[in-house]
Design a protein around this motif. Sequence first.
Motif, PDB file in Angstrom:
ATOM      1  N   MET A 168       0.838  -1.201   0.000  1.00 46.33           N
ATOM      2  CA  MET A 168       0.000   0.000   0.000  1.00 46.33           C
ATOM      3  C   MET A 168       0.873   1.251   0.000  1.00 46.33           C
ATOM      4  SD  MET A 168      -2.984  -0.700   2.750  1.00 46.33           S
ATOM      5  CE  MET A 168      -3.771  -2.274   2.829  1.00 46.33           C
ATOM      6  N   LEU A 169       0.312   2.340  -0.433  1.00 42.85           N
ATOM      7  CA  LEU A 169       1.024   3.605  -0.323  1.00 42.85           C
ATOM      8  C   LEU A 169       1.246   3.936   1.157  1.00 42.85           C
ATOM      9  CD1 LEU A 169      -0.733   5.865  -2.942  1.00 42.85           C
ATOM     10  CD2 LEU A 169       1.507   4.836  -3.125  1.00 42.85           C
ATOM     11  N   LYS A 219      -7.346   1.905   8.475  1.00 43.55           N
ATOM     12  CA  LYS A 219      -7.741   1.817   9.889  1.00 43.55           C
ATOM     13  C   LYS A 219      -8.669   0.625  10.121  1.00 43.55           C
ATOM     14  CE  LYS A 219      -7.273   6.765  10.900  1.00 43.55           C
ATOM     15  NZ  LYS A 219      -8.011   8.026  11.075  1.00 43.55           N
ATOM     16  N   ASP A 220      -9.509   0.333   9.111  1.00 46.91           N
ATOM     17  CA  ASP A 220     -10.448  -0.793   9.244  1.00 46.91           C
ATOM     18  C   ASP A 220      -9.840  -2.113   8.762  1.00 46.91           C
ATOM     19  OD1 ASP A 220     -12.378   0.791  10.296  1.00 46.91           O
ATOM     20  OD2 ASP A 220     -13.509   1.063   8.436  1.00 46.91           O
ATOM     21  N   SER A 221      -8.526  -2.092   8.451  1.00 47.84           N
ATOM     22  CA  SER A 221      -7.831  -3.301   7.959  1.00 47.84           C
ATOM     23  C   SER A 221      -8.513  -3.894   6.738  1.00 47.84           C
ATOM     24  CB  SER A 221      -7.747  -4.361   9.074  1.00 47.84           C
ATOM     25  OG  SER A 221      -7.062  -3.842  10.187  1.00 47.84           O
ATOM     26  N   CYS A 222      -8.980  -3.011   5.868  1.00 47.81           N
ATOM     27  CA  CYS A 222      -9.644  -3.445   4.630  1.00 47.81           C
ATOM     28  C   CYS A 222      -8.672  -3.227   3.469  1.00 47.81           C
ATOM     29  CB  CYS A 222     -10.923  -2.643   4.419  1.00 47.81           C
ATOM     30  SG  CYS A 222     -11.818  -3.083   2.917  1.00 47.81           S
ATOM     31  N   LEU A 223      -8.285  -4.299   2.809  1.00 45.12           N
ATOM     32  CA  LEU A 223      -7.299  -4.196   1.734  1.00 45.12           C
ATOM     33  C   LEU A 223      -7.960  -3.736   0.432  1.00 45.12           C
ATOM     34  CD1 LEU A 223      -5.275  -7.498   2.331  1.00 45.12           C
ATOM     35  CD2 LEU A 223      -4.590  -5.160   2.924  1.00 45.12           C
ATOM     36  N   PRO A 224      -7.350  -2.771  -0.256  1.00 44.24           N
ATOM     37  CA  PRO A 224      -7.903  -2.342  -1.546  1.00 44.24           C
ATOM     38  C   PRO A 224      -7.724  -3.428  -2.609  1.00 44.24           C
ATOM     39  CG  PRO A 224      -5.820  -1.234  -1.131  1.00 44.24           C
ATOM     40  CD  PRO A 224      -6.151  -2.008   0.109  1.00 44.24           C
ATOM     41  N   ASP A 225      -8.685  -3.520  -3.517  1.00 44.10           N
ATOM     42  CA  ASP A 225      -8.588  -4.464  -4.622  1.00 44.10           C
ATOM     43  C   ASP A 225      -8.363  -3.707  -5.927  1.00 44.10           C
ATOM     44  OD1 ASP A 225     -11.051  -3.309  -5.083  1.00 44.10           O
ATOM     45  OD2 ASP A 225     -12.207  -5.110  -4.634  1.00 44.10           O
ATOM     46  N   SER A 226      -8.363  -4.420  -7.046  1.00 46.05           N
ATOM     47  CA  SER A 226      -8.088  -3.781  -8.342  1.00 46.05           C
ATOM     48  C   SER A 226      -9.153  -2.750  -8.691  1.00 46.05           C
ATOM     49  CB  SER A 226      -7.991  -4.836  -9.445  1.00 46.05           C
ATOM     50  OG  SER A 226      -9.174  -5.598  -9.517  1.00 46.05           O
TER      51      SER A 226
END
Length: 553
Positions: free
Chosen positions: A1-2, A370-377
């Motif tokens: 992640m950035l 913060k919500d530990s949600c990983l970004p997807d494509s």
Amino acid sequence: MLRKHQILSLASSSNPQRNLNVNSLKLFGFSPLFSSTSTSTNPSASLDSSLTSELPDIPSWVSKQNTGTQPSGDDDFVIPSLATWIENHPKVRLFPTKKPETPVEKITKILKCPYPSPEIVVQALNASDLSVSDVSVDQLLKRFSNSWISAYGVFIWAKTQSGYTHTPELYNFMVDVLGKAKMFDLLLDLIEEMKQLKGYINLDTIFKVMRRLANARRFSEAIEVFRRIEELGVEKDVMALNGLLDALVKGDGVEHACEAFVELKECIPLNSSTFNILVHGFCKARRLSDARKILNEMNEQGFQPCTVSFTCFIEAYCREKDFRNVDAILDEMKEKGCRPNAVTYTIIMHARGKAGEIGKALEVYEMMKKDSCLPDSSFYGSLIFILSKAGRLKDADEIFEDMVKQGVKPNALTYNTMISSSCGHSLEEKALKLLKRMEEDSCKPDISTYAPLLKMCCRKKRMKVLNFLLSHMLNNDVSIDHTTYTLLVRGLCNSGKLEQACAFFEEMVLKGMIPKGSICTMLVEKLEKEDMIEAKQKVQELVPNVKEPKITV
């Protein structure tokens, strides 16, 4: 992640009036992020003369008129850094050459001719020395999926040859092609044929039929297909019901979906997806009070509203740019133990970006972390889109490279976003290099990949590159659809390439695609202005209802 300092950097540059605190910059180790890249503007190297034109033949009713126009230097221009790739890319030969043609090329050449009916296609293929064993029927159907006459002709021709039987998958593909072309009588005949073959009709077949009928606003017929589902050998269960409701909602028929739900809910056990489809439909139609009623019924039936349910409301409020209510729904979700997912955050970020709130959009990324949600494509693609739309091309490039570093592989949508942005800013070399990179990544392009590239070529009068792109499409079995023909005719008209515009116009009409009135009028007016009277008359014969250009005195 950035890293956080990168996000803060992006957010601060989105709003020049709001500078980050100096101490904050030191705390997060701020450093300049994006370095500029240069674009080559050297003259083109010429392409090999063996490159066969993918443009349709210039019709004789245009070419024999002496228009006085000469090809410009732009026609043959190819950016030097891309010349080798374009030169060495496999060409689909549509005209005789010294090299032997493959069976697929021979059939492609036959199918590129316009035919009035599938039966005439069958006759043309029967007259050739080819058999179904020489080719991939699947490849040919994909290649001509937007020309139903050619596709259905191949389908019939192959079916009649001894020793060959279509797979259920090919029947399903043909069902979708006919549905997309709104040839519903032929589609229903094909369904009856599949019914006789036993086991060829499955739930996917039913979904395709219902979706195509609903898209054509033939809602009652889509519901009737569901009622007959057991006759066709498919179980009438909740998955099938959800497929029907989803088709009706996506076809803007939420009222019909609700009626079907009321009729069928007593005889088919429901699940949470059933209610969520209706919630989505009412939210899409901006009927939020009705959506709330479905949510209440969902509760009464023992199903707890979930992330999908609340995301429907968030999407509706985002569409209205009502971010106060978006925040309220997020709070409600958290109270009920529903964590927002990547889809939720993507919708919010995209809406903020479209509203011009780039800083707020980037803050969504911090919320995700913060919500530990990983970004997807999809999230990355949306972020790239809003940055590109705001003119932040270097930032978009950085995000694109960062997603790869984070192990998120760019998909077709991501590449399409980058290509569209590059074309929109006339970055020709960058756009074509992205297509090349897409090829190297084994990421299959679709029609949305090529549309901005074709439009850019028309605008810049890059005829040789346009030929290359059309050949590239064919090699990837991407069929030219109605929208793309319209784009080509309009783009070539605006660039003064009237002969080529007429060629595409004729090919479009002879393939059974009806041009929009505005396109017909535009072409006629351009031909009138250039005193190409015979060509103008031919266009009016092809589409009899074309309006005469207005004559100003």
